[in-house]
Structures are given as C-alpha cells and as structure tokens.
Design a protein around this motif. Structure first.
Motif, mmCIF file in Angstrom:
data_model
loop_
_atom_site.group_PDB
_atom_site.id
_atom_site.type_symbol
_atom_site.label_atom_id
_atom_site.label_comp_id
_atom_site.label_asym_id
_atom_site.label_seq_id
_atom_site.Cartn_x
_atom_site.Cartn_y
_atom_site.Cartn_z
ATOM 1 N N PRO A 192 1.491 -1.011 -0.078
ATOM 2 C CA PRO A 192 -0.220 -0.140 -0.085
ATOM 3 C C PRO A 192 0.644 1.269 -0.194
ATOM 4 N N GLU A 193 2.232 1.283 0.553
ATOM 5 C CA GLU A 193 2.794 2.237 0.525
ATOM 6 C C GLU A 193 4.339 2.174 0.117
ATOM 7 N N TRP A 194 4.442 1.407 -1.224
ATOM 8 C CA TRP A 194 5.963 0.942 -1.784
ATOM 9 C C TRP A 194 6.568 2.029 -1.909
ATOM 10 N N MET A 195 7.982 1.710 -2.357
ATOM 11 C CA MET A 195 8.580 3.164 -2.734
ATOM 12 C C MET A 195 9.867 2.847 -3.695
ATOM 13 N N SER A 196 9.768 1.638 -3.489
ATOM 14 C CA SER A 196 11.603 0.673 -3.797
ATOM 15 C C SER A 196 11.475 0.324 -5.121
ATOM 16 N N GLU A 197 12.848 -0.051 -5.299
ATOM 17 C CA GLU A 197 12.337 -1.017 -6.996
ATOM 18 C C GLU A 197 12.364 -2.345 -7.050
ATOM 19 N N LYS A 198 12.656 -2.522 -5.755
ATOM 20 C CA LYS A 198 12.520 -3.588 -5.262
ATOM 21 C C LYS A 198 11.539 -4.551 -5.381
ATOM 22 N N ALA A 199 10.724 -3.327 -4.678
ATOM 23 C CA ALA A 199 8.827 -3.734 -4.270
ATOM 24 C C ALA A 199 8.460 -4.192 -6.116
ATOM 25 N N VAL A 200 8.857 -3.365 -6.819
ATOM 26 C CA VAL A 200 8.416 -3.773 -8.099
ATOM 27 C C VAL A 200 8.547 -5.307 -8.858
ATOM 28 N N ALA A 201 9.689 -5.102 -8.400
ATOM 29 C CA ALA A 201 10.385 -6.484 -8.861
ATOM 30 C C ALA A 201 9.490 -7.806 -7.877
ATOM 31 N N ILE A 202 8.692 -6.913 -6.868
ATOM 32 C CA ILE A 202 8.681 -8.615 -5.803
ATOM 33 C C ILE A 202 6.991 -8.742 -6.761
ATOM 34 N N GLY A 203 6.594 -7.504 -6.971
ATOM 35 C CA GLY A 203 5.036 -7.132 -7.268
ATOM 36 C C GLY A 203 4.875 -7.825 -8.060
ATOM 37 N N HIS A 204 5.975 -7.740 -9.501
ATOM 38 C CA HIS A 204 6.131 -9.218 -10.530
ATOM 39 C C HIS A 204 6.035 -10.571 -9.807
#
Ligand code: BF8
Ligand code: SF4
Length: 655
Positions: free
Chosen positions: A556-568
């Motif tokens: 809900p409050e993500w900001m990092s490129e790592k979160a982009v990888a995780i989401g994918h």
C-alpha cells in the motif's frame, strides 16, 4: 543545519504513528529537514516521470512523450518507453535482493571452508532439508561438507545455464509448466538482470508486451531464486525464526543505555552485534562509562532480521531513520546496503551520533567507512560496540528526546513455525489452515508488504488495510516496513485477534495462539510468503495452482524498485497484487491495461492500483470470493464448532 526549509504540510500528521509525528514537530522546530520537507520541496513532481514516458536510455534524448511529440527521437512510443522503464526497475530490484543473497552464499562458503570461527551452521535441519531438496549428498557427510556443496550450488544459480533455475522447482508443478510455456522461466539470476538491461538498451526490444513478459522472467529470478536463496542461507547460518516477543517503535531507544542502531539489509554483521552486545567485558566497559547496558536495535529490514532471530527491538521503518538520530540518543548508526537515506549525513552533523558504513559496495556520505569482513565478524562487531560506548559520553543529555511509544510484538513466523503451531508437536501440517479456509472461518490469506512513502500518510495504508482484512476474516502475512508499521499499531500480538479480527479468524488465532498479522521477516523473506502459498496448495483441497488460491498481495505504501520486482514475481506466480499507487505506466494505456487486465489470462495474476485502503480491501475480498466460488468452497455449511478433543489437540502447540 543550514538547509532552507520549505513550508512543510501538516507536520503533526505525517504519520498515524504518534511517535513519528512528535519527532517531526521537533525536527521542524529545530530547523532540521526531514524526508517530508524534501518531498514538499519536490512538488509538483515531474508528470512525465510519474507517467513513465520520459526516456534517457540514449544520448539523442532525453525524450518525453507529449501530445505534439508522440514518439521519441528514435521512434519509440509511450508503450515502449514505459515498458522499458518498468523493466529497468525490475532489473534493479532483482539485483538488489539477489546480490544480498550472494553475500550470504559467500558467508556460507566461508563457514564451510572453516575461514571464520565466528559463524556456524545454526540450523543443521534446514541445511539438510535444502541439500536434499537440491539433490546434494548428505549421507555420512559433515554439515560443513554439505554446506560447501550447497554454497556452490546456490552460487551456480547466479550464472546463465541451459536449464531453468533449479530453485524454481520449489513452485507447484503446474506453475512451473506455465512458466516454461510462457518462456519466462529464468535460467540464471545475473543473466536475467543482464538480459533486461540488454533488452531495454537503445534499439533492442520494442514490443511492450514482449518487454513486460521479459520483466516477469527476471522478477521470477528475484522471488523464486535470489530471495529464496537469501532466506534459506540466512536460516541455515543464523537459525530459522521461531516466535519471539519484542517491542517496536522509537520508544525502544533507552535513555540510560548505549544505543546502537543497525540499519540496512544484510544480517551478517548485525548477527555478530547481537551476540557481542551480550559480552560481559563490553557490558562492563559500558558500565564504566556510566551506561546501564548496550541496546542494539534495528531500522528497516536488518531490524526484521534481528527481531526474528534474537528478539532485538525495532526502532522504526524506512521513514523513521532520520527521526531515530534526531532523538539525540543514538551513539552509532551502522548502515550497509539499501534504503539508507543519503540525508543521514546531514542529520548526524547535528548530533553526537556516528554513522558507520560497512558494505564494500556502499559508502554513505558523512559516514566513517569500516568495511565489514565476515572472517573477523566478532572482532569487528566488538570494535563497533566499543566505539558506541566511547561515544556515549558525548551524548548531550539536554537534547535527548525519546518518544514514549513502543508496542509489544510477536514475530518470527517462518513456514516451519506455522507448520509447528498449526499442526502441534506431532503433526507438522498446514491442514488446520486449509480446513479453516475451506470451511470459511478464514476467507483467505493476504501478504501485505513493502515500504513507507512520504506521498502517503506513513503507516496509514498498511495499518488500515490490515485492520480491514482481519476484520473480514483474512489472515495477513507481513514483511518489511509493512510488518513494522503493523507492529507499531499493535497488530502483531495474539491479543489483536481478540480485539479486532472477525469471528472466524479470531477463533483460529485464539486456538493456535497467533496474531492475526504474522510477521514473516524482511523483504527478501517475501520468498516465505511464496512458500506459504505453495504449502497451502500442496496441503490440498484448494486447487492445483497458486492462481486458484483465495490469496492476494498488497504493497500500500511502496517506494522501492525492489517492490516493483516483488510485485511482478507475485503476479507471475498467479497472484492478485494491489499497489497503493501505480507503477510509472499511466502514460501508456496499453502497458497499464496489460498489467491490470490482460495479465490475468496470461499468468492468472494481475496488478491493481488502489490508494484507498478500504477500497483495496473491498477489491481483495472480491478477488478472494471469486476464487472461493471457483473452488466451490463457498457452499453454505454448518459452522463447525470445535470439540474439546480438537481444542486440546490444537492447544498442544501453544509453545
Ligand atoms: O527491503 S520495505 S523501505 S527496508 S524496500 Fe526498504 Fe521498502 Fe522498507 Fe527492506 Ni523492502
Ligand atoms: Fe529518445 Fe529513443 Fe534515445 Fe529514448 S532511446 S532517449 S526515446 S531517442
């Protein structure tokens, strides 16, 4: 500090956490800039960046897509540009998690070769299990021999190979087959990252659909390979987490003790600090300087690592790192990699706090560089603790301001723990969880993960979404800064189930003795969430693939490129993922539609962007109920009241 401050909006309410708000007011009154001031100074943020339609991949550019210039100089359109930008974020996120994994594999190899006496195989069972899983001979061999081969095997997963990565076989069979069919099974972590950088280089891959599929492939190398390796090796070296009680929030800093903060991600040094902080000689040294003890506490994912394994307290999550130093009570902040704000250099100038940078690949400005060498882990940890003790005398007592807030938490929910707790001593199984899902007491399971972000009132969306879901009988699994946010709000205790969970979830939590939100670790430990979903599936009765399960993910409050990888990798694994704000794709209707709609027909998973946590909960529930309908488990059944025998059986596992 000389920084000219912009007008900061609503300083008192940047967070739902009162300790954070209290410190922000102090910061502003003292003319110290915080992340929220700098966010205000950046407004309005670049629309082209936000929509993902600026490109500086080559030096004919930079180009941006506008109504009058629908193509970049090379002819790339909004679809190509935004897809390429997403891919570069996935590559960076995958690189970060996986390089963290590589550091741990190097440490495992070092231990196996007897090059450090400070580390050991802390969980031989986990070592044996991993070795058997990957067909490494265990019979008649010592732990160190097995560890040596396992380290080589894990290291081999980084390079390109003819075959898909071997750790992908931890996923359900049907999922593996789908990845092969879609040609998105990665065959090397490093090569996957390199491939994305190549594909997004000027003049290579231009088809947005093909690009995004390539992104999914690399993200799988993150979740099912690099992060899985990081989690497994951490458990082998430092122990598989078990339930542990501790406290979370700025109030864990101790006025009368030497406060040492470990901040970043790699657990190798922080593990040693946890051990060395108990050293009688160092404790006596601290006393000789007027301190009543040594308090090692964490920020960000290092915090989650040492909480899960040692019960060390957590000072806060990502947005609290500057505020921790502003308490004036921190002797040393030790940083390594990822999520460490460069602004710390400015903050430490205003206080006695010493900033120490320890990674060979990362130097923080304003920090003393003491590159960590695991061969001398304990000696280096002791040195750092001495440094902190020496600095205790320089603390200006009149400037110390530690908020009162600290909340009790129960953390340490590895899959092994969940097996034990649900199944009791004799029956390690996920069966009771599956049964509770099938009979509807628990509607589904949702992983809430990721960062905090000054664009969103800090912790608000994590906490509200978690509360909404547990109220609606959804078991929440949490990692990273989200878990810290839930901890600060009091959701990580068994008592929270009694106070806030819906009837069915409350009953299960009460019987088993677990919180309604289970803290599963750091961000690389999102691999534990993948395995939890796989374990539920393998237990039976809930379909044949991960996409059949009534489960979802949210950041809900993500900001990092790592979160982009995780989401994918969640989406590539067949899961529905709700992000609190969109990826940078609004400038391309096609990419947006592919990720949010068409993807469901491809992987069974898809993204959704939803800033309102209550609406996010509504959407997640609709998805969960859709899956339950498809599984035909939504038929009305008589509610099963647990008999004495069943309650006794389940109670056995309250250990
Ligand atoms: O890796 S949740 S702010 S600390 S990126 Fe960073 Fe985000 Fe926190 Fe851990 Ni994860
Ligand atoms: Fe512009 Fe194309 Fe170069 Fe990107 S790759 S900067 S769109 S010319």
């Amino acid at each position: 500090m000389s920084t000219t401050l912009p007008k900061s909006p609503a300083k008192e309410t940047v967070s739902v956490d009162p300790a954070t708000n209290e410190m922000v007011v102090i910061a502003n009154n003292s003319q110290m800039s915080t992340v929220w001031d700098r966010y205000a100074a950046q407004k309005p943020q670049c629309k082209f960046g936000m929509e993902g339609i600026c490109c500086k991949i080559c030096h004919m550019g930079p180009c941006r897509i506008t109504p009058k210039a629908k193509l970049g100089i090379c002819g790339a359109d909004a679809d190509t540009i935004s897809a390429r930008n997403v891919l570069r974020e996935i590559a960076a996120g995958t690189a970060a998690h996986s390089d963290h994994g590589r550091m741990l594999v190097r440490a495992l190899k070092m231990v196996a070769q007897g090059k450090s006496k400070d580390y050991k195989i802390s969980d031989p069972k986990c070592l044996q299990a991993a070795a058997s899983e990957f067909e490494i001979e265990t019979a008649g061999r010592t732990d160190l021999e097995i560890a040596n081969d396992l380290a080589d095997f894990f290291m081999s997963q980084f390079a390109w190979s003819e075959e898909p990565n071997a750790t992908l076989k931890l996923a359900p069979k049907k999922r593996q087959e789908l990845w092969k069919k879609l040609d998105i099974a990665p065959s090397g972590i490093d090569s996957s990252v390199v491939e994305l950088m190549h594909r997004t280089n000027m003049g290579v891959d231009h088809n947005y659909h093909h690009l995004i599929m390539g992104g999914l492939k690399c993200s799988l190398a993150d979740g099912w390979v690099g992060s899985t390796i990081a989690t497994t090796v951490s458990d082998i070296l430092f122990g598989t987490p078990k339930p542990v009680r501790s406290r979370v929030n700025l109030g864990v800093l101790a006025e009368d003790k030497v406060n040492i903060i470990v901040h970043g991600h790699e657990p190798t040094l922080s593990e040693m600090l946890a051990v060395a902080s108990q050293d009688e000689e160092l404790l006596a040294y601290a006393r000789s300087k007027g301190a009543n003890g040594i308090n090692v506490a964490g920020i960000c994912c290092t915090a989650n690592e040492v909480l899960m394994r040692h019960g060390l307290p957590i000072v806060g999550n990502f947005l609290q790192q500057e505020l921790a130093i502003m308490t004036g009570a921190v002797e040393v902040m030790i940083v390594d990699v990822q999520c460490v704000m460069p602004s710390l250099a400015h903050v430490v100038k205003c206080f006695h706090t010493e900033l120490v940078s320890t990674s060979e690949i990362a130097q923080s400005m304003g920090a003393e560089q003491m590159t960590f060498d695991a061969k001398n882990g304990y000696a280096q940890a002791s040195l750092l603790i001495r440094k902190a003790i020496d600095n205790f005398e320089r603390r200006e007592k009149s400037r110390v301001h530690i908020p009162n807030e600290s909340m009790e938490v129960v953390a340490g929910f590895s899959n092994e723990t969940i097996f034990h707790m649900l199944g009791g001593h004799f029956r390690k199984t996920f069966r009771p969880l599956n049964d509770a899902i099938i009979d509807g007491r628990i509607r589904g399971v949702v992983g809430i993960v990721g960062c905090t972000n000054p664009k969103i009132q800090s912790n608000s969306a994590h906490v509200k979404l978690a509360e909404e879901l547990i109220k609606r009988n959804v078991l929440v699994l949490s990692t990273g800064c989200s878990a810290i946010a839930c901890g600060e709000a009091g959701l990580l205790t068994p008592e929270a189930a009694l106070a806030m969970a819906g009837e069915g979830l409350r009953e299960v939590c009460d019987v088993v003795g677990i919180p309604p939100v289970l803290h599963m670790g750091s961000c690389v430990d999102n691999s534990r969430i993948l395995m939890a979903a796989t374990n539920v599936l393998l237990e039976g009765g809930l379909g044949e693939d991960l996409s059949d399960l009534p489960v979802a993910g949210a950041a809900p409050e993500w900001m990092s490129e790592k979160a982009v990888a995780i989401g994918h990798y969640f989406v590539a694994s067949g899961l529905y993922v709700v992000l609190g704000h969109p990826l940078y794709v609004a400038g391309s209707e096609n990419v947006d539609r592919l990720l949010r709609e068409e993807m469901e027909d491809i992987t069974g998973g898809k993204f959704e962007w939803e800033p309102d946590p209550v609406m996010a909960a509504d959407k997640i529930m609709a998805h969960i109920e859709k899956k339950r309908d498809a599984l035909r488990i939504n038929v009305k059944k008589e509610r099963k009241v647990l008999g004495m025998k069943e309650r006794r059986e389940l109670n056995e596992c309250k250990h």
